[in-house]
Motif scaffolding. Structure first.
Motif, PDB file in Angstrom:
ATOM      1  N   ARG A 410      12.313 -18.438 -40.658  1.00  0.00           N
ATOM      2  CA  ARG A 410      11.044 -18.768 -41.428  1.00  0.00           C
ATOM      3  C   ARG A 410      10.460 -17.362 -42.065  1.00  0.00           C
ATOM      4  O   ARG A 410      10.088 -17.130 -43.148  1.00  0.00           O
ATOM      5  CB  ARG A 410      10.129 -19.152 -40.327  1.00  0.00           C
ATOM      6  CG  ARG A 410       8.574 -19.181 -40.780  1.00  0.00           C
ATOM      7  CD  ARG A 410       7.878 -19.692 -39.690  1.00  0.00           C
ATOM      8  NE  ARG A 410       6.282 -19.697 -40.080  1.00  0.00           N
ATOM      9  CZ  ARG A 410       5.394 -20.305 -39.285  1.00  0.00           C
ATOM     10  NH1 ARG A 410       5.595 -20.455 -38.140  1.00  0.00           N
ATOM     11  NH2 ARG A 410       4.175 -20.122 -39.653  1.00  0.00           N
ATOM     12  N   THR A 411      10.766 -16.126 -41.204  1.00  0.00           N
ATOM     13  CA  THR A 411      10.564 -14.962 -41.826  1.00  0.00           C
ATOM     14  C   THR A 411      11.138 -14.705 -42.945  1.00  0.00           C
ATOM     15  O   THR A 411      10.783 -14.013 -44.109  1.00  0.00           O
ATOM     16  CB  THR A 411      10.516 -13.947 -40.818  1.00  0.00           C
ATOM     17  OG1 THR A 411       9.843 -14.158 -39.444  1.00  0.00           O
ATOM     18  CG2 THR A 411       9.948 -12.379 -41.279  1.00  0.00           C
ATOM     19  N   GLN A 412      12.628 -14.638 -42.846  1.00  0.00           N
ATOM     20  CA  GLN A 412      13.552 -14.617 -44.021  1.00  0.00           C
ATOM     21  C   GLN A 412      12.916 -15.296 -45.256  1.00  0.00           C
ATOM     22  O   GLN A 412      12.955 -14.931 -46.405  1.00  0.00           O
ATOM     23  CB  GLN A 412      14.925 -14.729 -43.594  1.00  0.00           C
ATOM     24  CG  GLN A 412      15.696 -13.744 -42.583  1.00  0.00           C
ATOM     25  CD  GLN A 412      16.775 -14.054 -42.096  1.00  0.00           C
ATOM     26  OE1 GLN A 412      17.287 -15.578 -41.930  1.00  0.00           O
ATOM     27  NE2 GLN A 412      17.526 -13.394 -41.259  1.00  0.00           N
ATOM     28  N   ASN A 413      12.815 -16.696 -44.849  1.00  0.00           N
ATOM     29  CA  ASN A 413      12.573 -17.430 -46.015  1.00  0.00           C
ATOM     30  C   ASN A 413      11.125 -16.913 -46.789  1.00  0.00           C
ATOM     31  O   ASN A 413      11.178 -17.065 -47.932  1.00  0.00           O
ATOM     32  CB  ASN A 413      12.451 -18.916 -45.602  1.00  0.00           C
ATOM     33  CG  ASN A 413      13.645 -19.576 -45.300  1.00  0.00           C
ATOM     34  OD1 ASN A 413      14.734 -19.265 -45.798  1.00  0.00           O
ATOM     35  ND2 ASN A 413      13.669 -20.543 -44.276  1.00  0.00           N
ATOM     36  N   LEU A 414      10.109 -16.750 -46.006  1.00  0.00           N
ATOM     37  CA  LEU A 414       8.980 -16.222 -46.670  1.00  0.00           C
ATOM     38  C   LEU A 414       9.261 -14.980 -47.440  1.00  0.00           C
ATOM     39  O   LEU A 414       8.790 -15.176 -48.677  1.00  0.00           O
ATOM     40  CB  LEU A 414       7.790 -15.977 -45.437  1.00  0.00           C
ATOM     41  CG  LEU A 414       6.493 -15.488 -46.063  1.00  0.00           C
ATOM     42  CD1 LEU A 414       5.963 -16.668 -46.904  1.00  0.00           C
ATOM     43  CD2 LEU A 414       5.418 -15.429 -44.785  1.00  0.00           C
ATOM     44  N   ALA A 415       9.918 -13.984 -47.112  1.00  0.00           N
ATOM     45  CA  ALA A 415      10.348 -12.863 -47.902  1.00  0.00           C
ATOM     46  C   ALA A 415      11.199 -13.100 -49.171  1.00  0.00           C
ATOM     47  O   ALA A 415      10.675 -12.777 -50.089  1.00  0.00           O
ATOM     48  CB  ALA A 415      11.088 -12.016 -47.203  1.00  0.00           C
ATOM     49  N   GLU A 416      11.821 -14.396 -49.096  1.00  0.00           N
ATOM     50  CA  GLU A 416      12.572 -14.560 -50.233  1.00  0.00           C
ATOM     51  C   GLU A 416      11.771 -15.295 -51.311  1.00  0.00           C
ATOM     52  O   GLU A 416      11.656 -15.109 -52.354  1.00  0.00           O
ATOM     53  CB  GLU A 416      13.950 -15.690 -49.897  1.00  0.00           C
ATOM     54  CG  GLU A 416      14.802 -14.884 -49.285  1.00  0.00           C
ATOM     55  CD  GLU A 416      15.966 -15.692 -48.451  1.00  0.00           C
ATOM     56  OE1 GLU A 416      15.989 -16.867 -48.712  1.00  0.00           O
ATOM     57  OE2 GLU A 416      16.743 -15.202 -47.906  1.00  0.00           O
ATOM     58  N   ASN A 417      10.845 -16.239 -50.726  1.00  0.00           N
ATOM     59  CA  ASN A 417      10.004 -16.729 -51.633  1.00  0.00           C
ATOM     60  C   ASN A 417       9.106 -15.707 -52.171  1.00  0.00           C
ATOM     61  O   ASN A 417       8.488 -16.263 -53.333  1.00  0.00           O
ATOM     62  CB  ASN A 417       9.283 -18.170 -50.888  1.00  0.00           C
ATOM     63  CG  ASN A 417       9.984 -19.147 -50.360  1.00  0.00           C
ATOM     64  OD1 ASN A 417      11.104 -19.231 -50.768  1.00  0.00           O
ATOM     65  ND2 ASN A 417       9.763 -20.022 -49.522  1.00  0.00           N
ATOM     66  N   ILE A 418       8.264 -15.078 -51.429  1.00  0.00           N
ATOM     67  CA  ILE A 418       7.334 -14.087 -51.871  1.00  0.00           C
ATOM     68  C   ILE A 418       8.375 -13.337 -53.266  1.00  0.00           C
ATOM     69  O   ILE A 418       7.716 -13.181 -54.576  1.00  0.00           O
ATOM     70  CB  ILE A 418       6.912 -13.154 -51.074  1.00  0.00           C
ATOM     71  CG1 ILE A 418       5.902 -13.809 -49.789  1.00  0.00           C
ATOM     72  CG2 ILE A 418       6.070 -11.935 -51.676  1.00  0.00           C
ATOM     73  CD1 ILE A 418       5.485 -13.094 -48.729  1.00  0.00           C
TER      74      ILE A 418
END
Length: 732
Positions: A410-418
């Protein structure tokens, strides 16, 4: 499998490019995705013909899949079911045969047998649910039926399907929703054991007692909508299934898990009812979310492109970041300095965003250049994920290990989406924009930023229509515009829909398509009022004079109809101004969208005699008010997308740059479909009668006006308000 279409030069490359782009947009919809680890084998479907069916079909199973005999046998069986003298008419006193329904069922049967797509426009009153369910059930094929929203899902599952099960033949069916629609027993227990505030809540206690009761607990599906009472949103939020906090098979409540039970019912079912969002997410991950299927029925198919665009739009808002940073596991297993850095970086990003892209009164604005503060936040969140990975405790219990891995992802995905949103890296594929959204009572409003895909057509073609046989239906699929497959034919056609979903009319000549005849007598029961004396839509200087004239005309019509009216507006500004001008002078119950929920507005409109409803987009379709309660539908102007809508604006700009007919092939057909939906609110049964009014004089003055009118139902037409007066006088 459907036959592969002939592709133009470079079509495959473009499609692959679009698929790759959209595959990067999945993670923000993770709350809808069931865990894909521990996915059970689909198993064997058991929904073949009954012995009685086999006798009627003789040696059908030995015949070729596309043989005329097989085609005619299924068509004959389905037609016999629906005709006067068939199984339904023998079981139901007063049953009436519907020719359009039989015609639609015939088309669906042929599409199933030939394994080719079908596109069918079926007006209100056709009975289209029965027209596709009966062929599916009689064929023995496994079908996913996808609808536009949860309300339509529930109507199909709790009303239409039981009818077919009772009067045609028994079959297994399953209702599948996103996981956050189901109670999580583990989270319920955490609330109870932890002595949290919600354990003292009366509704929470009522729910807990239901779960513990041997009778009610055994029969519960866990779907919040089936509880029989409404849980407060904060209570529901704390006990709903959350894929980010789901340990799946490692959970101690796995055997009783409502989501697991729902999935197992779906694996056994012949008909699986979903919504478009779940269907699209399933297509995106290669069909592993939903069970194997032979055919997909797209009901309310006109929503597909819009839903695909919405589903694959990445959105970043303050709540996502705050929720992540509040996770106890993250706080315990990452560097405190990084947590502080992330909090500061987020605050700086939102402050900077308000400076460079303030939506002001319009509510939204395009993001034209990269936001450095956003990219720094993405890097900081990525550093947090690295810290989580490095500080992962050894020998975690299985459940905790599963949840830890999910938090890391989830943390990785949020970074990628930002990073995707604030890099503004590819304006040929995405449109980037900032919106002002309502916030908490203390904050007033918050900003959120999004990256929306400009083209979902190639993706839909690759992942949906080329993977499975799809039958599309709606009351509004045909619209105006050129038809490249039949350039000499005039009138409504399916070219707009086909182009937008990847079933190009020239490339896919095998598609079955039909516009079914109307089931209601519009010529006798409806009047279409098209005034000539009003000013055309006006923006900027003179806009208020225009709004006053429209409000005055609406007031006049509402008085003639004695209330009982839907007033439908293309903008919030026009609705508010009309309400302000009219409300002091109307002696009827007045209902305004925004003052209460859509469900409450609809309920009160039905119950309060003579009601007048002022509505926006969500009341242009999907609202079913039968009888005298609704006798007038007024539309302020043609429902073109607002020119500042970021996705619409960017798509038009792309078409202009490519020298395409952006107005005739995109903007106008889209507006006509919406207009047909709005007009369709009026007649909902054979006995209904009323007046439809479109207060847009461009229908008389613009070259496209006659095309638009030719796509409308064949009601009597007038530009004289005296005819409206006489029409309503006939009721007395």
């Amino acid at each position: 499998m459907p036959s592969q279409p002939k592709t133009a030069k470079n079509t495959k490359a473009v499609a692959e490019q679009q698929v790759e782009v959209l595959d990067t947009l999945l993670q923000h919809n993770a709350e809808e995705v069931l865990p894909v680890n521990d996915v059970p084998d689909p198993g064997t479907k058991t929904t073949a013909f009954s012995p009685e069916d086999l006798k009627r079909l003789d040696t059908l199973e030995d015949e070729e899949e596309e043989s005329p005999l097989r085609d005619s046998r299924l068509v004959s069986m389905v037609s016999e079911d629906l005709r006067q003298g068939g199984v339904l008419s023998r079981s139901l006193p007063g049953y009436e045969e519907r020719p359009a329904q039989i015609e639609m069922a015939t088309l669906v049967s042929r599409a199933i047998n030939k394994n080719v797509p079908a596109i069918i426009e079926a007006a209100t009153g056709t009975g289209k649910s029965l027209a596709y369910l009966v062929p599916v059930v009689r064929s023995g094929q496994v079908a996913i039926v996808s609808t536009a929203n949860k309300a339509l899902q529930e109507q199909l599952f709790y009303k239409d399907i039981p009818f077919v099960q009772k009067y045609i033949k028994h079959f297994e069916a399953a209702l599948v929703k996103g996981v956050n629609n189901y109670i999580c027993l583990d989270r319920v227990e955490s609330e109870r054991v932890g002595m949290q505030f919600f354990t003292k809540n009366r509704d929470f206690q009522r729910l807990y007692d239901m779960i513990q009761d041997p009778e009610t607990g055994y029969s519960m599906t866990g779907d919040f909508e089936t509880l029989g009472f409404q849980l407060a949103s904060d209570v529901r939020g704390r006990i709903a299934t959350d894929s980010d906090q789901c340990a799946w098979s490692k959970c101690s409540f796995f055997d009783e898990c409502y989501v697991r039970q729902m999935r197992e019912r779906a694996e056994r079912a012949q008909v699986i009812v979903v919504n478009h969002t779940l269907l699209l997410l399933d297509a995106a991950i290669g069909g592993f979310l939903l069970p194997e299927r032979d055919v997909i029925i797209l009901d309310e198919a006109h929503h597909l492109e819009e839903e695909a665009t919405r589903s694959f739009t990445i959105t970043i808002n303050p709540g996502q970041i705050q929720t992540l940073l509040a996770q106890r596991m993250l706080k315990d297993h990452t560097l405190l300095s990084l947590q502080d850095d992330a909090m500061r970086a987020a605050q700086l990003m939102w402050m900077r965003l308000e400076q460079v892209a303030n939506p002001s009164f319009k509510g939204r604005v395009n993001l034209e250049a990269p936001l450095e503060e956003g990219l720094r936040l993405a890097t900081t969140i990525s550093d947090l994920s690295d810290s989580l990975r490095k500080q992962r405790p050894k020998d975690l219990p299985e459940k905790e290990a599963q949840l830890y891995d999910k938090l890391l992802k989830r943390t990785q995905n949020l970074a990628e989406n930002i990073r995707t949103v604030f890099s503004v890296a590819d304006q040929n594929k995405f449109v980037y924009y900032v919106e002002r959204m309502e916030g908490s009572a203390s904050r007033g409003f918050v900003l959120q930023a999004s990256a929306a895909p400009l083209d979902v057509t190639s993706w839909l073609q690759e992942r949906l229509f080329n993977k499975c046989n799809v039958i599309s239906t709606s009351a509004t699929l045909a619209t105006i515009g050129p038809n490249p497959a039949k350039p000499d034919e005039k009138g409504p056609n399916f070219s707009y829909f086909r182009r937008r979903v990847g079933l190009d009319p020239v490339e896919r000549p095998d598609v079955i398509e039909n516009i079914l005849p109307l089931t209601f007598d519009y010529e006798s029961n409806a009047l279409l009022y098209l005034p000539r004396h009003l000013p055309p839509p006006t923006f900027g200087a003179g806009a208020d004079d225009y709004m006053v004239d429209i409000a005055r005309e609406m007031y006049r019509l509402v008085k003639l109809s004695r209330g009982r009216a839907f007033l439908l507006f293309s903008s919030r500004r026009m609705l508010d101004r009309a309400y302000e001008l009219m409300s002091p002078h109307l002696p009827y119950p007045l209902l305004k969208q925004g003052d209460m929920t859509r469900l409450e507005l609809t309920r009160r409109f039905r119950e309060e005699e003579g009601s007048v409803l002022f509505g926006l987009k969500s009341f242009w379709e999907g609202v079913d008010i039968a009888g005298d309660a609704l006798s007038l539908v007024v539309i302020d102007k043609l429902p073109f997308d607002p020119p500042d809508d970021p996705v619409h604006e960017a798509r038009v700009a792309q078409m202009k740059a490519a020298n395409e007919n952006w107005f005739g092939t995109y903007v106008l057909p889209q507006a006509v479909l919406r207009l047909k939906q709005g007009i369709g609110r009026l007649l909902r049964t054979r006995e209904d009668r009323g007046v439809m009014a479109i207060l847009d004089t461009r229908l008389h003055t613009k070259g496209y006006g006659r095309q638009v009118l030719n796509a409308m139902p064949p009601a009597r037409r007038t530009s004289s308000v005296r005819d409206v007066e006489r029409f309503f006088a006939e009721e007395n």
